[in-house]
Design a protein around this motif. Structure first.
Motif, PDB file in Angstrom:
ATOM      1  N   LEU A   5       0.823  -1.212   0.000  1.00  0.00           N
ATOM      2  CA  LEU A   5       0.000   0.000   0.000  1.00  0.00           C
ATOM      3  C   LEU A   5       0.857   1.262   0.000  1.00  0.00           C
ATOM      4  N   SER A   6       1.917   1.274   0.823  1.00  0.00           N
ATOM      5  CA  SER A   6       2.757   2.480   0.876  1.00  0.00           C
ATOM      6  C   SER A   6       3.496   2.669  -0.448  1.00  0.00           C
ATOM      7  N   ALA A   7       3.908   1.571  -1.090  1.00  0.00           N
ATOM      8  CA  ALA A   7       4.565   1.692  -2.398  1.00  0.00           C
ATOM      9  C   ALA A   7       3.577   2.200  -3.441  1.00  0.00           C
ATOM     10  N   LEU A   8       2.319   1.766  -3.332  1.00  0.00           N
ATOM     11  CA  LEU A   8       1.286   2.253  -4.257  1.00  0.00           C
ATOM     12  C   LEU A   8       1.098   3.764  -4.088  1.00  0.00           C
ATOM     13  N   VAL A   9       1.016   4.232  -2.832  1.00  0.00           N
ATOM     14  CA  VAL A   9       0.851   5.664  -2.575  1.00  0.00           C
ATOM     15  C   VAL A   9       2.064   6.434  -3.104  1.00  0.00           C
ATOM     16  N   ALA A  10       3.273   5.913  -2.822  1.00  0.00           N
ATOM     17  CA  ALA A  10       4.491   6.571  -3.314  1.00  0.00           C
ATOM     18  C   ALA A  10       4.465   6.648  -4.838  1.00  0.00           C
ATOM     19  N   PHE A  55      16.408  15.592  -0.776  1.00  0.00           N
ATOM     20  CA  PHE A  55      17.566  15.866   0.086  1.00  0.00           C
ATOM     21  C   PHE A  55      17.107  16.137   1.528  1.00  0.00           C
ATOM     22  N   ILE A  56      16.126  17.029   1.666  1.00  0.00           N
ATOM     23  CA  ILE A  56      15.633  17.363   3.010  1.00  0.00           C
ATOM     24  C   ILE A  56      14.902  16.167   3.623  1.00  0.00           C
ATOM     25  N   GLY A  57      14.012  15.535   2.823  1.00  0.00           N
ATOM     26  CA  GLY A  57      13.207  14.420   3.336  1.00  0.00           C
ATOM     27  C   GLY A  57      14.074  13.256   3.810  1.00  0.00           C
ATOM     28  N   TYR A  58      15.093  12.883   3.016  1.00  0.00           N
ATOM     29  CA  TYR A  58      15.990  11.786   3.405  1.00  0.00           C
ATOM     30  C   TYR A  58      16.699  12.125   4.724  1.00  0.00           C
ATOM     31  N   ARG A  59      17.132  13.394   4.846  1.00  0.00           N
ATOM     32  CA  ARG A  59      17.859  13.778   6.054  1.00  0.00           C
ATOM     33  C   ARG A  59      16.968  13.681   7.295  1.00  0.00           C
ATOM     34  N   VAL A  60      15.727  14.111   7.141  1.00  0.00           N
ATOM     35  CA  VAL A  60      14.773  14.021   8.258  1.00  0.00           C
ATOM     36  C   VAL A  60      14.576  12.544   8.640  1.00  0.00           C
ATOM     37  N   ILE A  61      14.376  11.696   7.627  1.00  0.00           N
ATOM     38  CA  ILE A  61      14.128  10.268   7.892  1.00  0.00           C
ATOM     39  C   ILE A  61      15.346   9.614   8.551  1.00  0.00           C
ATOM     40  N   ALA A  67      15.177   2.670  11.221  1.00  0.00           N
ATOM     41  CA  ALA A  67      14.604   1.787  10.196  1.00  0.00           C
ATOM     42  C   ALA A  67      13.332   2.428   9.654  1.00  0.00           C
ATOM     43  N   PRO A  68      12.942   2.045   8.436  1.00  0.00           N
ATOM     44  CA  PRO A  68      11.680   2.559   7.899  1.00  0.00           C
ATOM     45  C   PRO A  68      10.490   1.977   8.673  1.00  0.00           C
ATOM     46  N   LEU A  69       9.308   2.545   8.487  1.00  0.00           N
ATOM     47  CA  LEU A  69       8.141   2.126   9.259  1.00  0.00           C
ATOM     48  C   LEU A  69       7.751   0.671   9.009  1.00  0.00           C
ATOM     49  N   PHE A  70       7.864   0.236   7.725  1.00  0.00           N
ATOM     50  CA  PHE A  70       7.352  -1.093   7.380  1.00  0.00           C
ATOM     51  C   PHE A  70       8.454  -2.092   7.049  1.00  0.00           C
ATOM     52  N   ASP A  71       9.680  -1.848   7.491  1.00  0.00           N
ATOM     53  CA  ASP A  71      10.745  -2.819   7.239  1.00  0.00           C
ATOM     54  C   ASP A  71      11.751  -2.735   8.380  1.00  0.00           C
ATOM     55  N   THR A  72      12.656  -3.725   8.452  1.00  0.00           N
ATOM     56  CA  THR A  72      13.595  -3.752   9.573  1.00  0.00           C
ATOM     57  C   THR A  72      14.833  -2.908   9.316  1.00  0.00           C
TER      58      THR A  72
ATOM     59  N   VAL B  24      10.508  10.234  -1.013  1.00  0.00           N
ATOM     60  CA  VAL B  24      10.620  10.311   0.452  1.00  0.00           C
ATOM     61  C   VAL B  24       9.644   9.331   1.117  1.00  0.00           C
ATOM     62  N   ILE B  25       8.424   9.233   0.576  1.00  0.00           N
ATOM     63  CA  ILE B  25       7.436   8.282   1.122  1.00  0.00           C
ATOM     64  C   ILE B  25       7.986   6.854   1.026  1.00  0.00           C
ATOM     65  N   LEU B  26       8.561   6.514  -0.143  1.00  0.00           N
ATOM     66  CA  LEU B  26       9.060   5.150  -0.336  1.00  0.00           C
ATOM     67  C   LEU B  26      10.228   4.845   0.608  1.00  0.00           C
ATOM     68  N   MET B  27      11.053   5.860   0.908  1.00  0.00           N
ATOM     69  CA  MET B  27      12.160   5.646   1.845  1.00  0.00           C
ATOM     70  C   MET B  27      11.641   5.553   3.282  1.00  0.00           C
ATOM     71  N   GLY B  28      10.716   6.423   3.651  1.00  0.00           N
ATOM     72  CA  GLY B  28      10.222   6.459   5.033  1.00  0.00           C
ATOM     73  C   GLY B  28       9.436   5.219   5.408  1.00  0.00           C
ATOM     74  N   PHE B  29       8.643   4.710   4.488  1.00  0.00           N
ATOM     75  CA  PHE B  29       7.791   3.556   4.801  1.00  0.00           C
ATOM     76  C   PHE B  29       8.459   2.228   4.439  1.00  0.00           C
ATOM     77  N   ASN B  30       9.091   2.176   3.264  1.00  0.00           N
ATOM     78  CA  ASN B  30       9.637   0.898   2.784  1.00  0.00           C
ATOM     79  C   ASN B  30      11.165   0.822   2.881  1.00  0.00           C
ATOM     80  N   GLY B  31      11.824   1.974   3.097  1.00  0.00           N
ATOM     81  CA  GLY B  31      13.280   1.977   3.160  1.00  0.00           C
ATOM     82  C   GLY B  31      13.931   1.710   1.822  1.00  0.00           C
ATOM     83  N   ARG B  32      13.259   2.144   0.741  1.00  0.00           N
ATOM     84  CA  ARG B  32      13.751   1.827  -0.603  1.00  0.00           C
ATOM     85  C   ARG B  32      14.001   3.084  -1.427  1.00  0.00           C
TER      86      ARG B  32
END
Lengths: 144, 143
Positions: A5-10, A55-61, A67-72, B24-32
């Motif tokens: 679902l998150s990949a679909l939204v992305a 650039f900004i989004g990756y740095r925040v994450i 780890a990401p929300l849905f993976d280890t 950013v969504i794909l990195m934050g949720f899936n780490g990809r």
């Protein structure tokens, strides 16, 4: 299921961004590379907006989470070497992009609103990917 | 074989921000990494455990402009080249992104945002050869 679902939204957000930006329009993309002719500098604004946000989004994450929300873990590329394969492949990609006006990220969303001739490009690109994978799978001796 | 296109700094910037937001969504949720070359692996390796989410990303990317069009949005589109050149260009793009391990989205957006030296070299290389190809085709061998 969450990951799908998150990949679909992305993908939805990415795809609408490509369409709005003009990256799915081969004429517009080619004009960015034609300052001597029918120049259209819009692509610089696409890259600017996309890079700034990522650039900004990756740095925040990476700053706030291990780890990401849905993976280890984060799955980040580990390759470091700058070799002939990287440079030659990228150089070839540019030649194909310059001939067709399509890059993979532009062509996939274009399929949604301009199926033809986008499908022709995508089928040819798929053939190119399979050809390269087949060549890469050959034992090295046979190529050299 | 060139067509004049309208300079759209605002729409292009907003579109770019959305492209980045998708990454950013794909990195934050899936780490990809949101690289379209890797996503296509979802079609070509249907048995891979990564195939389902990659196919979902591809489906979203195709369906979003379709839905927008059905809701009345219009996106400019023109392919100023012949079918033969489109097919030749497609094969070359496919070979190139496979050997180069990425394209405009993977190297040009995600890789540069990570300050990856490989992605910087890749992006500078393909931007240069795209410029050379367009210039040669339009101003040297073209009309």
């Amino acid at each position: 299921m969450n990951r799908i679902l998150s990949a679909l939204v992305a993908g939805l957000v990415f795809g609408i961004g490509i369409a709005v930006s003009g990256m799915a329009n081969p004429a517009k993309v080619l004009n960015f590379f034609d300052p001597l002719g029918t120049w259209d500098p819009s692509l610089a604004f696409v890259m600017g907006g996309a890079l700034m946000t990522t650039f900004i989004g990756y740095r925040v994450i990476f700053g706030r989470r291990q780890a990401p929300l849905f993976d280890t873990k984060f799955h980040l590329p580990t390759a470091r070497t700058i070799d002939a394969r990287l440079i030659g492949g990228s150089a070839l990609f540019g030649v194909g992009w310059g001939i067709s006006g399509f890059c993979p990220g532009g062509a996939i969303p274009a399929l949604g609103f301009a199926p033809w001739p986008t499908a022709l490009f995508l089928i040819a690109m798929g053939a190119g990917i399979l050809l390269a994978r087949w060549l890469q799978a050959l034992p090295r001796r046979q190529i050299a | 074989m060139s067509t004049v296109t309208e300079f759209t700094p605002f729409a292009s910037f907003i579109g770019g921000v959305l492209i980045g937001l998708g990454a950013v969504i794909l990195m934050g949720f899936n780490g990809r990494i949101a690289g379209m070359t890797a996503m296509l692996g979802g079609v070509l390796e249907p048995r891979s455990p990564d195939s389902p989410w990659r196919l979902a990303f591809l489906a979203g990317a195709i369906v979003a402009p379709l839905i927008a069009t059905l809701m009345g949005a219009e996106f400019a589109f023109a392919s100023p080249t012949t079918g033969v050149l489109l097919a030749i260009g497609g094969v070359i793009v496919g070979v190139g992104v496979t050997y180069g391990s990425g394209c405009t989205s993977g190297h040009g957006v995600c890789g540069l945002a990570r300050l990856s030296p490989r992605s910087l070299v890749a992006t500078l290389t393909f931007m240069a050869t795209t410029f050379l190809t367009v210039t040669l085709m339009r101003h040297v061998f073209g009309d």
